[in-house]
Scaffold this motif. Structure first.
Motif, mmCIF file in Angstrom:
data_model
loop_
_atom_site.group_PDB
_atom_site.id
_atom_site.type_symbol
_atom_site.label_atom_id
_atom_site.label_comp_id
_atom_site.label_asym_id
_atom_site.label_seq_id
_atom_site.Cartn_x
_atom_site.Cartn_y
_atom_site.Cartn_z
ATOM 1 N N LYS A 21 -43.449 44.157 -42.678
ATOM 2 C CA LYS A 21 -43.326 42.984 -43.362
ATOM 3 C C LYS A 21 -42.859 41.771 -42.352
ATOM 4 O O LYS A 21 -42.055 41.882 -41.522
ATOM 5 C CB LYS A 21 -41.891 43.107 -44.310
ATOM 6 N N GLY A 22 -43.622 40.679 -42.558
ATOM 7 C CA GLY A 22 -43.091 39.432 -41.585
ATOM 8 C C GLY A 22 -43.688 39.593 -40.061
ATOM 9 O O GLY A 22 -43.661 38.590 -39.488
ATOM 10 N N SER A 23 -44.590 40.516 -40.131
ATOM 11 C CA SER A 23 -45.396 40.521 -38.840
ATOM 12 C C SER A 23 -46.728 40.438 -38.850
ATOM 13 O O SER A 23 -47.151 41.206 -39.997
ATOM 14 C CB SER A 23 -44.913 41.653 -37.972
ATOM 15 N N THR A 24 -47.619 39.963 -37.834
ATOM 16 C CA THR A 24 -49.065 40.193 -37.705
ATOM 17 C C THR A 24 -49.254 41.381 -36.976
ATOM 18 O O THR A 24 -50.561 41.737 -36.919
ATOM 19 C CB THR A 24 -49.566 38.754 -37.353
ATOM 20 N N ASN A 25 -48.378 41.886 -36.300
ATOM 21 C CA ASN A 25 -48.692 43.106 -35.637
ATOM 22 C C ASN A 25 -48.789 44.330 -36.344
ATOM 23 O O ASN A 25 -48.871 44.351 -37.501
ATOM 24 C CB ASN A 25 -47.578 43.371 -34.547
ATOM 25 N N THR A 26 -49.855 45.360 -35.794
ATOM 26 C CA THR A 26 -50.261 46.383 -36.399
ATOM 27 C C THR A 26 -49.624 47.668 -35.442
ATOM 28 O O THR A 26 -49.746 47.426 -34.479
ATOM 29 C CB THR A 26 -51.811 46.837 -37.061
ATOM 30 N N TYR A 27 -49.210 48.754 -36.176
ATOM 31 C CA TYR A 27 -48.977 49.964 -35.267
ATOM 32 C C TYR A 27 -49.537 51.196 -35.871
ATOM 33 O O TYR A 27 -49.916 51.180 -36.926
ATOM 34 C CB TYR A 27 -47.358 50.025 -35.515
ATOM 35 N N ARG A 28 -49.751 51.961 -34.885
ATOM 36 C CA ARG A 28 -50.280 53.362 -35.260
ATOM 37 C C ARG A 28 -49.444 54.317 -35.772
ATOM 38 O O ARG A 28 -48.335 54.732 -35.003
ATOM 39 C CB ARG A 28 -51.296 53.787 -34.230
ATOM 40 N N PHE A 29 -49.298 54.893 -36.812
ATOM 41 C CA PHE A 29 -48.585 55.977 -37.514
ATOM 42 C C PHE A 29 -48.466 57.311 -36.525
ATOM 43 O O PHE A 29 -49.535 57.759 -36.460
ATOM 44 C CB PHE A 29 -48.605 56.381 -38.921
ATOM 45 N N LYS A 30 -47.421 57.621 -35.837
ATOM 46 C CA LYS A 30 -47.486 59.016 -35.120
ATOM 47 C C LYS A 30 -46.917 60.112 -35.998
ATOM 48 O O LYS A 30 -47.563 61.160 -36.059
ATOM 49 C CB LYS A 30 -46.330 58.774 -33.854
ATOM 50 N N SER A 31 -45.623 59.758 -36.471
ATOM 51 C CA SER A 31 -45.130 61.071 -37.235
ATOM 52 C C SER A 31 -43.894 60.389 -38.098
ATOM 53 O O SER A 31 -43.272 59.414 -37.735
ATOM 54 C CB SER A 31 -44.682 62.195 -36.298
ATOM 55 N N ARG A 32 -43.275 61.392 -38.866
ATOM 56 C CA ARG A 32 -42.176 61.302 -39.482
ATOM 57 C C ARG A 32 -40.891 61.599 -38.671
ATOM 58 O O ARG A 32 -41.244 62.348 -37.745
ATOM 59 C CB ARG A 32 -42.034 62.093 -40.901
ATOM 60 N N THR A 33 -39.785 61.093 -38.838
ATOM 61 C CA THR A 33 -38.555 61.223 -38.054
ATOM 62 C C THR A 33 -37.906 62.194 -39.150
ATOM 63 O O THR A 33 -38.284 62.611 -40.022
ATOM 64 C CB THR A 33 -37.662 60.205 -37.719
ATOM 65 N N ASP A 34 -36.689 62.874 -38.418
ATOM 66 C CA ASP A 34 -35.607 63.520 -39.260
ATOM 67 C C ASP A 34 -34.881 62.854 -40.378
ATOM 68 O O ASP A 34 -34.655 63.258 -41.471
ATOM 69 C CB ASP A 34 -34.819 64.126 -38.448
ATOM 70 N N TRP A 35 -35.094 61.495 -40.302
ATOM 71 C CA TRP A 35 -34.574 60.688 -41.286
ATOM 72 C C TRP A 35 -35.707 60.179 -42.200
ATOM 73 O O TRP A 35 -36.570 59.700 -41.922
ATOM 74 C CB TRP A 35 -33.826 59.543 -40.811
ATOM 75 N N HIS A 36 -35.473 60.136 -43.506
ATOM 76 C CA HIS A 36 -36.721 60.025 -44.469
ATOM 77 C C HIS A 36 -37.121 58.492 -44.466
ATOM 78 O O HIS A 36 -38.112 58.212 -45.001
ATOM 79 C CB HIS A 36 -36.205 60.532 -46.175
ATOM 80 N N SER A 37 -35.911 57.713 -44.264
ATOM 81 C CA SER A 37 -36.384 56.281 -44.325
ATOM 82 C C SER A 37 -36.998 55.557 -42.933
ATOM 83 O O SER A 37 -36.801 54.329 -42.864
ATOM 84 C CB SER A 37 -34.808 55.545 -44.490
ATOM 85 N N MET A 38 -37.324 56.514 -42.102
ATOM 86 C CA MET A 38 -38.009 55.707 -40.633
ATOM 87 C C MET A 38 -39.087 56.493 -40.243
ATOM 88 O O MET A 38 -39.009 57.890 -40.581
ATOM 89 C CB MET A 38 -36.909 55.405 -39.861
ATOM 90 N N ILE A 39 -40.299 55.951 -39.747
ATOM 91 C CA ILE A 39 -41.322 56.519 -39.185
ATOM 92 C C ILE A 39 -41.340 56.215 -37.637
ATOM 93 O O ILE A 39 -40.906 55.342 -37.242
ATOM 94 C CB ILE A 39 -42.728 56.392 -39.940
ATOM 95 N N LYS A 40 -42.055 57.312 -36.716
ATOM 96 C CA LYS A 40 -42.318 56.760 -35.620
ATOM 97 C C LYS A 40 -43.549 56.283 -35.506
ATOM 98 O O LYS A 40 -44.657 56.779 -36.109
ATOM 99 C CB LYS A 40 -42.505 58.072 -34.743
ATOM 100 N N VAL A 41 -44.004 55.068 -34.795
ATOM 101 C CA VAL A 41 -45.274 54.460 -34.395
ATOM 102 C C VAL A 41 -45.731 54.244 -33.095
ATOM 103 O O VAL A 41 -44.615 54.338 -32.154
ATOM 104 C CB VAL A 41 -45.177 53.210 -35.447
ATOM 105 N N GLU A 42 -46.870 53.844 -32.903
ATOM 106 C CA GLU A 42 -47.114 53.439 -31.550
ATOM 107 C C GLU A 42 -47.624 51.827 -31.609
ATOM 108 O O GLU A 42 -48.222 51.540 -32.545
ATOM 109 C CB GLU A 42 -48.248 54.320 -30.869
ATOM 110 N N GLY A 43 -47.243 51.101 -30.533
ATOM 111 C CA GLY A 43 -47.548 49.824 -30.493
ATOM 112 C C GLY A 43 -46.765 49.263 -29.770
ATOM 113 O O GLY A 43 -45.564 49.296 -29.301
#
Length: 179
Positions: A21-43
């Motif tokens: 939200k609020g960004s024009t950048n895109t990131y590549r999904f890597k994996s889920r974290t141990d916390w359900h409310s966040m994910i790891k991304v590359e970029g």
């Protein structure tokens, strides 16, 4: 350009492009974290929820970016390709029609399967497997050579067969204006 589909938070797969939200950048999904409310991304770039550095000073530092679910807008991935119908060798001799692709265009070409002789003849031997002739597989002399089914499919790599219809199915479609 391949078509893309939108993907929700719960359906993410590695490689999906994450839009924040609020960004024009895109990131590549890597994996889920141990916390359900966040994910790891590359970029790189602004708009990522947090950057974490992990590691000990003596070891190389690994950096990964995280996106919180509340900042996630949507994700995209290439749309799945439609399965191509398998092209099955005709059983009966006679005429059939193939919808073929010439570059970016499609059209119809006729395939003739000859009756396989059981006796020797001056034209075809008893073991001759070259039963097919295709209207789009010509030679420099303009003749349409007889081919085996495998040779016909090999020749069709240049002009792929998308669909194969019996003569009856083809002419019925044509009469209805569907071809």
């Amino acid at each position: 350009m391949s078509k893309k589909i939108r993907v929700g938070w719960d359906d993410l797969k590695p490689g999906d492009l994450i839009h924040v939200k609020g960004s024009t950048n895109t990131y590549r999904f890597k994996s889920r974290t141990d916390w359900h409310s966040m994910i790891k991304v590359e970029g790189d770039g602004v708009g990522v929820s947090a950057t974490w550095k992990l590691g000990v000073e003596k070891e190389p530092v690994s950096v990964f970016l995280v996106v919180y679910e509340e900042d996630f807008a949507y994700a995209t991935r290439p749309a799945p390709k439609r399965p191509r119908p398998s092209i099955v060798e005709p059983i009966l001799p006679g005429e059939c029609w193939a919808r073929i692709r010439f570059g970016s265009q499609t059209g119809w070409g006729r395939i003739v399967k000859r009756y396989a002789p059981h006796s020797d003849s001056w034209l075809f031997g008893p073991d001759d497997k070259a039963l097919y002739q295709a209207s789009w597989c010509g030679t420099l002399a303009g003749l349409h050579p007889w081919m085996t089914w495998e040779e016909l499919l090999q020749a069709s790599k240049q002009t792929p067969i998308l669909e194969l219809l019996s003569a009856e199915e083809y002419y019925t479609r044509k009469a209805k204006g569907q071809s």
